[in-house]
Design a protein around this motif. Structure first.
Motif, PDB file in Angstrom:
ATOM      1  N   ALA A  91       3.613 -14.370  21.321  1.00 59.25           N
ATOM      2  CA  ALA A  91       4.636 -14.430  20.279  1.00 59.25           C
ATOM      3  C   ALA A  91       4.095 -13.673  19.069  1.00 59.25           C
ATOM      4  O   ALA A  91       2.884 -13.553  18.897  1.00 59.25           O
ATOM      5  N   PHE A  92       4.998 -13.160  18.248  1.00 60.02           N
ATOM      6  CA  PHE A  92       4.605 -12.411  17.065  1.00 60.02           C
ATOM      7  C   PHE A  92       5.187 -13.068  15.830  1.00 60.02           C
ATOM      8  O   PHE A  92       6.335 -13.487  15.819  1.00 60.02           O
ATOM      9  N   ILE A  93       4.364 -13.142  14.796  1.00 61.56           N
ATOM     10  CA  ILE A  93       4.796 -13.679  13.511  1.00 61.56           C
ATOM     11  C   ILE A  93       4.705 -12.534  12.512  1.00 61.56           C
ATOM     12  O   ILE A  93       3.621 -12.009  12.245  1.00 61.56           O
ATOM     13  N   GLU A  94       5.860 -12.144  11.972  1.00 57.98           N
ATOM     14  CA  GLU A  94       5.919 -11.056  10.998  1.00 57.98           C
ATOM     15  C   GLU A  94       5.492 -11.590   9.640  1.00 57.98           C
ATOM     16  O   GLU A  94       6.006 -12.601   9.177  1.00 57.98           O
ATOM     17  N   LEU A  95       4.529 -10.915   9.016  1.00 57.79           N
ATOM     18  CA  LEU A  95       4.094 -11.289   7.673  1.00 57.79           C
ATOM     19  C   LEU A  95       4.894 -10.493   6.652  1.00 57.79           C
ATOM     20  O   LEU A  95       5.331  -9.370   6.923  1.00 57.79           O
ATOM     21  N   GLU A  96       5.058 -11.069   5.460  1.00 55.98           N
ATOM     22  CA  GLU A  96       5.739 -10.363   4.380  1.00 55.98           C
ATOM     23  C   GLU A  96       4.972  -9.089   4.033  1.00 55.98           C
ATOM     24  O   GLU A  96       3.743  -9.070   4.087  1.00 55.98           O
ATOM     25  N   THR A  97       5.693  -8.053   3.648  1.00 59.26           N
ATOM     26  CA  THR A  97       5.035  -6.839   3.175  1.00 59.26           C
ATOM     27  C   THR A  97       4.424  -7.145   1.816  1.00 59.26           C
ATOM     28  O   THR A  97       5.060  -7.729   0.948  1.00 59.26           O
ATOM     29  N   MET A  98       3.164  -6.758   1.656  1.00 61.53           N
ATOM     30  CA  MET A  98       2.450  -7.022   0.410  1.00 61.53           C
ATOM     31  C   MET A  98       2.224  -5.705  -0.330  1.00 61.53           C
ATOM     32  O   MET A  98       1.941  -4.682   0.292  1.00 61.53           O
ATOM     33  N   VAL A  99       2.362  -5.755  -1.657  1.00 60.35           N
ATOM     34  CA  VAL A  99       2.036  -4.620  -2.512  1.00 60.35           C
ATOM     35  C   VAL A  99       0.837  -5.056  -3.340  1.00 60.35           C
ATOM     36  O   VAL A  99       0.928  -5.977  -4.143  1.00 60.35           O
ATOM     37  N   ILE A 100      -0.299  -4.398  -3.126  1.00 61.84           N
ATOM     38  CA  ILE A 100      -1.556  -4.796  -3.746  1.00 61.84           C
ATOM     39  C   ILE A 100      -2.023  -3.718  -4.710  1.00 61.84           C
ATOM     40  O   ILE A 100      -2.256  -2.575  -4.298  1.00 61.84           O
ATOM     41  N   PRO A 101      -2.175  -4.053  -6.003  1.00 64.96           N
ATOM     42  CA  PRO A 101      -2.718  -3.071  -6.950  1.00 64.96           C
ATOM     43  C   PRO A 101      -4.172  -2.776  -6.621  1.00 64.96           C
ATOM     44  O   PRO A 101      -4.942  -3.674  -6.303  1.00 64.96           O
ATOM     45  N   LEU A 102      -4.555  -1.510  -6.713  1.00 65.11           N
ATOM     46  CA  LEU A 102      -5.896  -1.106  -6.313  1.00 65.11           C
ATOM     47  C   LEU A 102      -6.883  -1.017  -7.465  1.00 65.11           C
ATOM     48  O   LEU A 102      -7.901  -0.361  -7.356  1.00 65.11           O
ATOM     49  N   GLY A 103      -6.623  -1.661  -8.559  1.00 62.63           N
ATOM     50  CA  GLY A 103      -7.594  -1.741  -9.642  1.00 62.63           C
ATOM     51  C   GLY A 103      -7.453  -0.638 -10.660  1.00 62.63           C
ATOM     52  O   GLY A 103      -6.690   0.313 -10.505  1.00 62.63           O
ATOM     53  N   ALA A 104      -8.264  -0.767 -11.736  1.00 62.64           N
ATOM     54  CA  ALA A 104      -8.201   0.158 -12.869  1.00 62.64           C
ATOM     55  C   ALA A 104      -8.643   1.570 -12.494  1.00 62.64           C
ATOM     56  O   ALA A 104      -8.136   2.546 -13.023  1.00 62.64           O
ATOM     57  N   GLU A 105      -9.603   1.691 -11.586  1.00 63.19           N
ATOM     58  CA  GLU A 105     -10.123   3.020 -11.241  1.00 63.19           C
ATOM     59  C   GLU A 105      -9.099   3.912 -10.557  1.00 63.19           C
ATOM     60  O   GLU A 105      -9.211   5.122 -10.567  1.00 63.19           O
ATOM     61  N   SER A 106      -8.085   3.316  -9.952  1.00 62.85           N
ATOM     62  CA  SER A 106      -7.102   4.116  -9.220  1.00 62.85           C
ATOM     63  C   SER A 106      -5.853   4.409 -10.045  1.00 62.85           C
ATOM     64  O   SER A 106      -4.883   4.927  -9.514  1.00 62.85           O
ATOM     65  N   SER A 107      -5.865   4.054 -11.310  1.00 64.29           N
ATOM     66  CA  SER A 107      -4.796   4.347 -12.273  1.00 64.29           C
ATOM     67  C   SER A 107      -3.393   4.039 -11.751  1.00 64.29           C
ATOM     68  O   SER A 107      -2.569   4.916 -11.584  1.00 64.29           O
ATOM     69  N   GLY A 108      -3.165   2.781 -11.473  1.00 65.17           N
ATOM     70  CA  GLY A 108      -1.828   2.335 -11.103  1.00 65.17           C
ATOM     71  C   GLY A 108      -1.428   2.570  -9.659  1.00 65.17           C
ATOM     72  O   GLY A 108      -0.254   2.465  -9.330  1.00 65.17           O
ATOM     73  N   ARG A 109      -2.347   2.883  -8.801  1.00 61.68           N
ATOM     74  CA  ARG A 109      -2.016   3.084  -7.386  1.00 61.68           C
ATOM     75  C   ARG A 109      -1.945   1.730  -6.686  1.00 61.68           C
ATOM     76  O   ARG A 109      -2.624   0.785  -7.064  1.00 61.68           O
ATOM     77  N   ASN A 110      -1.122   1.665  -5.659  1.00 62.05           N
ATOM     78  CA  ASN A 110      -0.923   0.428  -4.905  1.00 62.05           C
ATOM     79  C   ASN A 110      -1.122   0.660  -3.422  1.00 62.05           C
ATOM     80  O   ASN A 110      -0.891   1.758  -2.914  1.00 62.05           O
ATOM     81  N   LEU A 111      -1.505  -0.409  -2.737  1.00 61.74           N
ATOM     82  CA  LEU A 111      -1.549  -0.415  -1.281  1.00 61.74           C
ATOM     83  C   LEU A 111      -0.355  -1.220  -0.798  1.00 61.74           C
ATOM     84  O   LEU A 111      -0.161  -2.360  -1.219  1.00 61.74           O
ATOM     85  N   ILE A 112       0.454  -0.615   0.043  1.00 67.11           N
ATOM     86  CA  ILE A 112       1.579  -1.324   0.657  1.00 67.11           C
ATOM     87  C   ILE A 112       1.127  -1.687   2.060  1.00 67.11           C
ATOM     88  O   ILE A 112       0.810  -0.813   2.873  1.00 67.11           O
ATOM     89  N   PHE A 113       1.079  -2.991   2.332  1.00 65.63           N
ATOM     90  CA  PHE A 113       0.512  -3.482   3.583  1.00 65.63           C
ATOM     91  C   PHE A 113       1.504  -4.401   4.284  1.00 65.63           C
ATOM     92  O   PHE A 113       2.030  -5.351   3.696  1.00 65.63           O
TER      93      PHE A 113
END
Length: 168
Positions: free
Chosen positions: A72-94
């Motif tokens: 069986a598969f359980i779908e997790l919510e899509t997460m948007v994670i900020p990548l910190g100050a060094e990446s100047s506002g970049r996000n990881l969409i997971f």
């Protein structure tokens, strides 16, 4: 003197031949033993296609990896994670799904908030340079799966399937 010189040279060649021959034999047997250990011995992977207890199916042959598996598969919510100050506002969409045994689906679904928390906590500390490495996804996936298995309990989550992994 010619004969003595040739005799000494022949002895030197014979003296080098034995260690060379022994080395070749040991290398071949070591390679064969390593191949056996990884393919069917103690280091063989669990993805061998054999049923859990080595049982045979009704046709008299062992189940192969191409046979359907009850999951069986359980779908997790899509997460948007900020990548910190060094990446100047970049996000990881997971985005991901959990592969579970059908009998554990309800239990794992109840623990989904904890799973999302552990994933969010882990992904927040990852640097942008780590994400740009070609092998990073496989390494991150293994780390996340291990953390999920700790949160959900042993034997409940079989795999983590990454469905979305985008840095914007």
């Amino acid at each position: 003197m010619d004969q003595d010189g040739k005799t000494e040279e022949t002895k030197k060649k014979k003296g080098l031949l034995a260690p060379l021959l022994i080395g070749v034999i040991l290398a071949a047997s070591g390679g064969g033993g390593g191949f056996w250990a990884v393919t069917s011995g103690p280091l063989a992977s669990d993805i061998s296609g054999v049923q859990e207890h080595g049982e045979e199916d009704t046709h008299g042959h062992e189940e192969t990896s191409s046979d359907p598996v009850d999951v069986a598969f359980i779908e997790l919510e899509t997460m948007v994670i900020p990548l910190g100050a060094e990446s100047s506002g970049r996000n990881l969409i997971f985005g991901a799904s959990l592969e579970v045994q059908p009998e554990h689906q309800e239990e794992v679904t109840l623990l989904t908030p904890r799973v999302l928390d552990v994933l969010n906590s882990y992904l927040r500390v990852i640097s942008i340079s780590e994400l740009s490495e070609p092998t990073s996804l496989a390494r991150l996936r293994a780390q996340m799966l291990r953390r999920i298995q700790v949160v959900t309990g042993s034997g409940r989550v079989r795999d983590l399937l990454v469905t979305q992994f985008v840095v914007n």
